[in-house]
Design an enzyme around this catalytic site. Structure first.
Site, PDB file in Angstrom:
ATOM      1  N   ASN A 161       0.799  -1.226   0.000  1.00 42.20           N
ATOM      2  CA  ASN A 161       0.000   0.000   0.000  1.00 42.20           C
ATOM      3  C   ASN A 161       0.831   1.275   0.000  1.00 42.20           C
ATOM      4  O   ASN A 161       0.358   2.322  -0.398  1.00 42.20           O
ATOM      5  CB  ASN A 161      -0.955   0.007   1.200  1.00 42.20           C
ATOM      6  CG  ASN A 161      -0.290  -0.393   2.487  1.00 42.20           C
ATOM      7  OD1 ASN A 161       0.263  -1.478   2.608  1.00 42.20           O
ATOM      8  ND2 ASN A 161      -0.314   0.500   3.457  1.00 42.20           N
ATOM      9  N   SER A 209     -11.195  -4.978  -0.326  1.00 43.80           N
ATOM     10  CA  SER A 209     -11.948  -3.877   0.284  1.00 43.80           C
ATOM     11  C   SER A 209     -12.501  -2.970  -0.815  1.00 43.80           C
ATOM     12  O   SER A 209     -11.749  -2.507  -1.682  1.00 43.80           O
ATOM     13  CB  SER A 209     -11.009  -3.101   1.204  1.00 43.80           C
ATOM     14  OG  SER A 209     -11.691  -2.022   1.776  1.00 43.80           O
ATOM     15  N   THR A 247     -26.055  -8.790  10.513  1.00 44.36           N
ATOM     16  CA  THR A 247     -26.918  -8.485   9.367  1.00 44.36           C
ATOM     17  C   THR A 247     -26.083  -7.878   8.247  1.00 44.36           C
ATOM     18  O   THR A 247     -25.264  -6.993   8.481  1.00 44.36           O
ATOM     19  CB  THR A 247     -28.051  -7.518   9.804  1.00 44.36           C
ATOM     20  OG1 THR A 247     -28.777  -8.161  10.851  1.00 44.36           O
ATOM     21  CG2 THR A 247     -28.981  -7.182   8.650  1.00 44.36           C
ATOM     22  N   CYS A 335      -3.461   5.003   7.558  1.00 45.66           N
ATOM     23  CA  CYS A 335      -3.485   4.807   9.007  1.00 45.66           C
ATOM     24  C   CYS A 335      -2.254   5.428   9.654  1.00 45.66           C
ATOM     25  O   CYS A 335      -2.300   5.860  10.789  1.00 45.66           O
ATOM     26  CB  CYS A 335      -3.516   3.321   9.336  1.00 45.66           C
ATOM     27  SG  CYS A 335      -4.484   2.369   8.192  1.00 45.66           S
TER      28      CYS A 335
HETATM   29  N1  PLP Z   1      -4.615  -3.913   3.637  1.00 49.78           N
HETATM   30  C1  PLP Z   1      -4.067  -3.014   2.817  1.00 49.78           C
HETATM   31  C2  PLP Z   1      -2.924  -3.418   1.940  1.00 49.78           C
HETATM   32  C3  PLP Z   1      -4.563  -1.709   2.774  1.00 49.78           C
HETATM   33  O1  PLP Z   1      -4.010  -0.816   1.953  1.00 49.78           O
HETATM   34  C4  PLP Z   1      -5.648  -1.368   3.613  1.00 49.78           C
HETATM   35  C5  PLP Z   1      -6.177   0.016   3.654  1.00 49.78           C
HETATM   36  O2  PLP Z   1      -5.478   0.969   3.399  1.00 49.78           O
HETATM   37  C6  PLP Z   1      -6.197  -2.362   4.441  1.00 49.78           C
HETATM   38  C7  PLP Z   1      -5.652  -3.623   4.421  1.00 49.78           C
HETATM   39  C8  PLP Z   1      -7.369  -2.076   5.323  1.00 49.78           C
HETATM   40  O3  PLP Z   1      -8.568  -1.978   4.572  1.00 49.78           O
HETATM   41  P1  PLP Z   1      -9.828  -1.214   5.133  1.00 49.78           P
HETATM   42  O4  PLP Z   1      -9.540   0.241   5.032  1.00 49.78           O
HETATM   43  O5  PLP Z   1     -10.961  -1.608   4.231  1.00 49.78           O
HETATM   44  O6  PLP Z   1     -10.056  -1.684   6.532  1.00 49.78           O
END
Ligand code: PLP
Length: 405
Positions: A161, A209, A247, A335
């Protein structure tokens, strides 16, 4: 040069598509009936409930088809983090009598790193975190060397990411299958952007996601290969064939399926266009200022990802200064931004703390134009020169760079 006031009237340029993407208008239209008219609970046996059930099951077929899976192997979740946690805990609990060793990479998303660290600190599991090469690619030989007789799970992401590097998941999948070890892939950044097929890549569990491919936030899926030993983590009403109680988010699920089919339909064409824009951005920025460099493998990376390093300047300062000019980029994962911690991904590539703090992630999306990229490059170069020469981050001092739109 234009004034700061004028800048406020310029349309902003969004270049942070790895953090999230805007909801596609066609996806919103597909979701709308399920937010209003078809509001039933898919577990209800009356017609409102059954209409909702049909929408969920139809969406499951679509998502499964796009991944080369069977519909019964798709479990809808509340996003990528939940899917990653469910994959790791589910394999760990179900197989703990067989072994308590997990192999992962040092550049995984926090959703994988934290879940495996929790098993290690609280439940007597051991975790081997394989380091990538300096270009951000994990080697199959290193994964193989980390395997032990008590290894129950390997978890390696499809694409990173922060730096966008694409891992050799197909080869890791073959290795795991030949050793009888379950293989989980966090494909949150890959699905909808590059072709992903669970059969071709010999994957046992895969997370995705919707908000990364122009779908809604707070909805995702976990692929669980039929017949593997895996336990659900979320218990209750027994939805999702007892694999994820709660749900269902009907409108979200419908939106995710629509977004995924739209993304797959135009994947080749979109990715060719985005790769061109990305290469142009990297080339233009690096040739304007030779100190600017690219983090991660230049070829084996996601189409829209340009993670650039700006020696002598903090990535956070670049991001803040660029935002005042209407250019939205990031230092790395959504994050982690806002924290002053150096990127764990860049540290794993061998960067010093200062180097790992000097990165800016620019991620191009479907709507970006050549004019926007040109304008962003001019601002990036200008902001870098000023911050570097002043030695401190003083975004108030910056003169906006005229955008040619
Ligand atoms: N894994 C990766 C590689 C991500 O880039 C992200 C979000 O940035 C996630 C997991 C987490 O996904 P979500 O934002 O849907 O919880």
């Amino acid at each position: 040069m234009v004034t700061l006031q004028e800048v406020q009237f310029m349309p902003p340029i969004y270049l942070d598509h790895a953090a999230t993407t805007p909801l596609d208008r066609r996806v919103r239209e597909a979701m709308e009936p399920y937010l209003t008219d078809v509001f039933g609970n898919p577990s209800s046996i009356h017609r409102q409930g059954q209409q909702a059930r049909m929408a969920v099951d139809g969406s499951r077929e679509t998502v499964a088809w796009m991944l080369g899976a069977a519909a019964t192997e798709i479990v809808f979740t509340g996003g990528g983090t939940e899917a990653d946690n469910a994959a790791i805990y589910g394999v760990a609990w179900a197989n703990r009598d067989r072994g308590r060793h997990i192999v992962t990479s040092a550049i995984e998303h926090e959703a994988v790193l934290e879940a495996s660290a929790y098993l290690e600190s609280q439940h007597d599991f051991e975790v081997s975190r394989v380091m990538p090469g300096s270009e951000g690619i994990v080697s199959v030989a290193d994964i193989e060397a980390a395997l032990r007789p008590d290894t129950v799970l390997v978890s390696v992401m499809y694409a990173n990411n922060e730096i966008g590097t694409i891992q050799p998941v197909g080869d890791i999948g073959l290795l795991c299958r030949s050793r009888g070890v379950l293989f989980h892939v966090d494909a949150v950044q890959a699905v909808g952007t590059i072709p992903v097929d669970v059969g071709r890549d010999t994957i046992d569990l895969l997370s995705l996601s919707a908000h990364k491919f122009y779908g809604p936030k707070g909805v995702g899926a976990l692929y669980v290969r039929s017949g593997i030993h895996w336990w659900p983590s979320q218990l209750g009403g027994g939805q999702e064939r007892r694999r994820r109680s709660g749900t269902e988010n009907v409108a979200g699920i419908v939106g995710m399926a629509k977004a995924l089919s739209l993304a797959c339909e135009s994947m080749d064409e979109t990715s060719t266009r985005i790769v061109e824009l990305r290469n142009h951005l990297i080339e233009a920025a690096c040739s304007a200022v030779p100190e600017i460099g690219l983090n991660g493998d230049p070829d084996r990376r996601l189409p829209g990802n340009a993670n650039l390093r700006f020696p002598g300047v903090q990535g956070e300062s670049m991001v803040t200064a660029l935002d005042t000019l209407g250019i939205m980029v990031s230092t790395g994962s959504a994050c982690a931004s806002g924290s002053v911690e150096p990127s764990h991904v860049l540290r794993a590539l061998g960067d010093s703390n200062a180097e790992a703090r000097s990165a800016v992630r620019v991620t191009i999306g479907r709507q970006n134009t050549r004019e926007e990229v040109d304008s962003a490059v001019r601002s990036i170069v200008e902001v870098y020169r000023r911050l570097r020469d002043s030695g401190v981050a003083r975004p108030g001092m910056l003169q906006p760079v005229a955008a040619s739109r």
